[in-house]
Design an enzyme around this catalytic site. Structure first.
Site, PDB file in Angstrom:
ATOM      1  N   LYS A 171       0.826  -1.206   0.000  1.00 54.49           N
ATOM      2  CA  LYS A 171       0.000   0.000   0.000  1.00 54.49           C
ATOM      3  C   LYS A 171       0.863   1.260   0.000  1.00 54.49           C
ATOM      4  O   LYS A 171       0.548   2.246  -0.683  1.00 54.49           O
ATOM      5  CB  LYS A 171      -0.935   0.005   1.207  1.00 54.49           C
ATOM      6  CG  LYS A 171      -1.793   1.270   1.330  1.00 54.49           C
ATOM      7  CD  LYS A 171      -2.697   1.487   0.121  1.00 54.49           C
ATOM      8  CE  LYS A 171      -3.426   2.825   0.185  1.00 54.49           C
ATOM      9  NZ  LYS A 171      -4.451   2.877   1.230  1.00 54.49           N
ATOM     10  N   LYS A 239      -0.064  11.908   5.272  1.00 56.62           N
ATOM     11  CA  LYS A 239       0.232  10.878   6.266  1.00 56.62           C
ATOM     12  C   LYS A 239       0.833   9.640   5.607  1.00 56.62           C
ATOM     13  O   LYS A 239       1.831   9.073   6.068  1.00 56.62           O
ATOM     14  CB  LYS A 239      -1.050  10.527   7.030  1.00 56.62           C
ATOM     15  CG  LYS A 239      -0.911   9.433   8.072  1.00 56.62           C
ATOM     16  CD  LYS A 239      -1.258   8.041   7.563  1.00 56.62           C
ATOM     17  CE  LYS A 239      -2.716   7.910   7.171  1.00 56.62           C
ATOM     18  NZ  LYS A 239      -3.050   6.502   6.787  1.00 56.62           N
TER      19      LYS A 239
END
Length: 302
Positions: A171, A239
């Site tokens: 990811k 983030k």
């Protein structure tokens, strides 16, 4: 059909929980935010009053939370998932968090006798609504196969990519690719505009060639209209790129282009645009070229 405790009813979690309901699973959903619970209920998702109520009696608990500290607190903290999870029940975290944290969570749940997977997703809000997410799964192959059908209610691509933590590694790689594609799209638009080209026509041609990508397919309309209502917020991508950089440093990997794009994303977040869609990178590209102004805050106030 499984009894599913679903924790986290944000932009992604709400439609995901709704898709599990439509697939016939018994869902008990909870979110710390009242607004998330209300909006999930409007989608037909059964919402319960607390985390313990969502977890107890579930065959599997899924979390979809914003960041690593949230997962640690909800999964491992006092009155958390691990404390209330019944014997033989499994835990699947579909948040995007640090790979090291995913391995820590897996170790704790495995030691307590529970199957566990890290299964972050890609596809944004549209993919969550449509059930077409790409699911990158880390964990034992037998556990992945046990829950493959359930995960198939959430995504059309469900792939085991390795052992615990591997889903988060993949990811992170996905997020660096998406960010660089978005910046490439932003710079292409600025270049086309500088030459007075028909940008919409140009992007339609590029999309059909080697330069085509899902980023163009999904984000070109927002770039052309300046509608940056969030499908995936800049602050979340900021983030995620922090996770990429931290994981890269841990293994000595050098990612210069990712670092530059991360700086541009950070600039938007720092000036108060974190609530906008990540396609708002084009607004910054225009400003750097003297051809645009700061975008309207359709994603929320500065």
């Amino acid at each position: 059909m499984a009894v599913v405790g679903f924790v986290g009813l944000g932009v992604m979690g709400r439609p995901m929980a709704a898709n599990l309901v439509r697939a016939g699973h018994e869902v008990r959903a909870f979110s710390r935010g009242a607004a998330g619970r209300e909006r999930a209920a409007e989608l037909g998702v059964p919402v319960v009053g607390g985390l313990a109520e969502a977890v107890r009696g579930a065959d599997v608990v899924i979390t979809m939370l914003p960041d690593t500290p949230d997962v640690r607190a909800v999964a491992l903290g006092p009155d958390g998932v691990l404390e209330h999870l019944g014997a033989g029940a499994a835990y699947i975290d579909m948040s995007t968090i640090e790979p090291g944290a995913a391995r820590e969570v897996a170790e704790r749940f495995t030691a307590a006798g529970h199957d566990v997977l890290d299964a972050p997703v890609s596809g944004g809000e549209a993919g969550a609504r449509e059930g077409t997410l790409s699911v990158m799964v880390g964990g034992p192959e037998a556990v992945v196969e046990r829950w493959r059908e359930l995960l198939g209610a959430l995504g059309t691509t469900v792939v085991r990519v390795g052992d615990a933590g591997s889903g988060q590694v993949v990811k992170a790689a996905n997020q660096l690719v998406v960010a660089t594609h978005l910046q490439a799209l932003a710079e292409a638009v600025v270049f086309l505009e500088a030459h007075d080209a028909d940008v919409a026509t140009a992007l339609s041609v590029i999309a059909r060639g080697l330069g085509g990508s899902t980023v163009i397919d999904r984000k070109a309309a927002a770039v052309l209209t300046g509608d940056f209502a969030p499908g995936f917020r800049l602050d979340l991508h900021h983030k995620d790129l922090g996770i990429v950089q931290g994981a890269a440093r841990a293994r000595g990997a050098v990612l210069p282009v990712t670092g530059m794009v991360g700086t541009l994303v950070q600039a938007l977040v720092q000036r108060g645009d974190g609530g906008l869609d990540h396609s708002a990178l084009v607004a910054l590209a225009r400003e750097l070229n003297g051809s645009g102004s700061a975008p309207e805050q359709s994603g929320g106030p500065r």
